[in-house]
Design a protein around this motif. Sequence first.
Motif, PDB file in Angstrom:
ATOM      1  N   GLY A   1      32.707  39.710  29.287  1.00  0.00           N
ATOM      2  CA  GLY A   1      32.910  39.257  27.941  1.00  0.00           C
ATOM      3  C   GLY A   1      34.211  39.655  27.413  1.00  0.00           C
ATOM      4  O   GLY A   1      35.183  39.628  28.181  1.00  0.00           O
ATOM      5  N   LEU A   2      34.397  39.571  26.089  1.00  0.00           N
ATOM      6  CA  LEU A   2      35.627  39.779  25.466  1.00  0.00           C
ATOM      7  C   LEU A   2      35.625  41.342  24.945  1.00  0.00           C
ATOM      8  O   LEU A   2      34.711  42.198  24.876  1.00  0.00           O
ATOM      9  CB  LEU A   2      35.617  39.046  24.023  1.00  0.00           C
ATOM     10  CG  LEU A   2      35.894  37.683  24.188  1.00  0.00           C
ATOM     11  CD1 LEU A   2      35.785  37.059  22.687  1.00  0.00           C
ATOM     12  CD2 LEU A   2      37.184  37.362  24.698  1.00  0.00           C
ATOM     13  N   VAL A   3      36.670  41.871  25.307  1.00  0.00           N
ATOM     14  CA  VAL A   3      36.939  43.523  25.323  1.00  0.00           C
ATOM     15  C   VAL A   3      38.210  43.971  24.583  1.00  0.00           C
ATOM     16  O   VAL A   3      39.270  43.031  24.728  1.00  0.00           O
ATOM     17  CB  VAL A   3      36.679  44.395  26.684  1.00  0.00           C
ATOM     18  CG1 VAL A   3      35.472  44.079  27.196  1.00  0.00           C
ATOM     19  CG2 VAL A   3      37.891  43.792  27.615  1.00  0.00           C
ATOM     20  N   GLN A   4      38.076  45.032  23.979  1.00  0.00           N
ATOM     21  CA  GLN A   4      39.504  45.690  23.456  1.00  0.00           C
ATOM     22  C   GLN A   4      39.529  46.967  24.139  1.00  0.00           C
ATOM     23  O   GLN A   4      38.562  47.548  24.751  1.00  0.00           O
ATOM     24  CB  GLN A   4      39.208  45.863  22.015  1.00  0.00           C
ATOM     25  CG  GLN A   4      39.186  44.803  21.302  1.00  0.00           C
ATOM     26  CD  GLN A   4      39.058  44.861  19.701  1.00  0.00           C
ATOM     27  OE1 GLN A   4      38.796  45.984  19.269  1.00  0.00           O
ATOM     28  NE2 GLN A   4      39.562  44.152  18.780  1.00  0.00           N
TER      29      GLN A   4
ATOM     30  N   TYR B   1      34.490  39.627  40.685  1.00  0.00           N
ATOM     31  CA  TYR B   1      33.572  39.124  41.740  1.00  0.00           C
ATOM     32  C   TYR B   1      32.876  40.265  42.414  1.00  0.00           C
ATOM     33  O   TYR B   1      33.643  41.318  42.694  1.00  0.00           O
ATOM     34  CB  TYR B   1      34.302  38.353  42.790  1.00  0.00           C
ATOM     35  CG  TYR B   1      35.142  37.116  42.087  1.00  0.00           C
ATOM     36  CD1 TYR B   1      36.396  37.168  41.541  1.00  0.00           C
ATOM     37  CD2 TYR B   1      34.504  35.954  41.948  1.00  0.00           C
ATOM     38  CE1 TYR B   1      37.000  36.218  41.320  1.00  0.00           C
ATOM     39  CE2 TYR B   1      35.037  34.667  41.415  1.00  0.00           C
ATOM     40  CZ  TYR B   1      36.248  35.028  41.237  1.00  0.00           C
ATOM     41  OH  TYR B   1      37.171  33.725  40.803  1.00  0.00           O
ATOM     42  N   CYS B   2      31.621  39.999  42.438  1.00  0.00           N
ATOM     43  CA  CYS B   2      30.767  41.010  43.703  1.00  0.00           C
ATOM     44  C   CYS B   2      30.767  40.361  45.059  1.00  0.00           C
ATOM     45  O   CYS B   2      30.797  38.925  45.011  1.00  0.00           O
ATOM     46  CB  CYS B   2      29.524  41.305  42.966  1.00  0.00           C
ATOM     47  SG  CYS B   2      28.415  40.182  42.994  1.00  0.00           S
TER      48      CYS B   2
ATOM     49  N   THR C   1      32.805  36.860  36.857  1.00  0.00           N
ATOM     50  CA  THR C   1      32.231  36.856  35.466  1.00  0.00           C
ATOM     51  C   THR C   1      33.543  37.272  34.831  1.00  0.00           C
ATOM     52  O   THR C   1      34.314  38.162  35.388  1.00  0.00           O
ATOM     53  CB  THR C   1      31.255  38.043  35.365  1.00  0.00           C
ATOM     54  OG1 THR C   1      30.769  37.857  33.829  1.00  0.00           O
ATOM     55  CG2 THR C   1      31.371  39.281  35.716  1.00  0.00           C
ATOM     56  N   GLN C   2      34.023  36.712  33.684  1.00  0.00           N
ATOM     57  CA  GLN C   2      35.173  37.015  33.118  1.00  0.00           C
ATOM     58  C   GLN C   2      35.195  38.276  32.159  1.00  0.00           C
ATOM     59  O   GLN C   2      34.326  38.300  31.562  1.00  0.00           O
ATOM     60  CB  GLN C   2      35.542  35.667  32.251  1.00  0.00           C
ATOM     61  CG  GLN C   2      37.000  35.735  31.356  1.00  0.00           C
ATOM     62  CD  GLN C   2      38.078  35.476  32.487  1.00  0.00           C
ATOM     63  OE1 GLN C   2      38.068  34.505  33.233  1.00  0.00           O
ATOM     64  NE2 GLN C   2      39.140  36.267  32.309  1.00  0.00           N
ATOM     65  N   VAL C   3      36.057  39.036  32.277  1.00  0.00           N
ATOM     66  CA  VAL C   3      36.474  40.127  31.421  1.00  0.00           C
ATOM     67  C   VAL C   3      37.976  39.675  30.686  1.00  0.00           C
ATOM     68  O   VAL C   3      38.802  39.801  31.456  1.00  0.00           O
ATOM     69  CB  VAL C   3      36.379  41.414  32.089  1.00  0.00           C
ATOM     70  CG1 VAL C   3      36.732  42.584  31.142  1.00  0.00           C
ATOM     71  CG2 VAL C   3      35.087  41.765  32.661  1.00  0.00           C
ATOM     72  N   ALA C   4      37.789  39.493  29.403  1.00  0.00           N
ATOM     73  CA  ALA C   4      38.876  38.871  28.926  1.00  0.00           C
ATOM     74  C   ALA C   4      39.215  39.986  27.547  1.00  0.00           C
ATOM     75  O   ALA C   4      38.363  40.538  27.321  1.00  0.00           O
ATOM     76  CB  ALA C   4      38.821  37.419  28.266  1.00  0.00           C
ATOM     77  N   GLY C   5      40.338  39.824  27.268  1.00  0.00           N
ATOM     78  CA  GLY C   5      41.051  40.652  26.176  1.00  0.00           C
ATOM     79  C   GLY C   5      40.742  39.791  24.746  1.00  0.00           C
ATOM     80  O   GLY C   5      41.335  38.923  24.661  1.00  0.00           O
TER      81      GLY C   5
END
Length: 124
Positions: A10-13, A95-96, A118-122
């Motif tokens: 997800g989107l993270v800060q 990725y796992c 799975t995307q980890v986006a800023g």
Amino acid sequence: QVQLVDSGGGLVQAGDSLRLSCTASGRTSTTSPTVWFRQAPGKDRDFVAAIRLGGQITNYADSVKGRFTVSRDNAKNTVYLQMNSLKPEDTGVYYCASRATQGIYRSAVEYDFWGQGTQVAGAA
């Protein structure tokens, strides 16, 4: 064959927490390692964390030690990556991966089975 499905991105800060999941099906084994890699745009897949032997053995990249925790729920055939105190450099596609035999390796080429990522986006 083992099928892996990873999720939870997800989107993270900076400072946020996020938990990724990797669910396995097929010929799974708790003696085989499940490993998390991440890949930033234009870069190779870097080792993040690993777990095997039903959770008795874990291994982390230096950059995530103390912030990330890998665990597994054997009943659900699911491995989790709890990520706390996230930093901008933690973003990327996660990725796992797993392999047919024992042993934890930090090179992506050693792994036979992969999740779709799975995307980890800023967040802006």
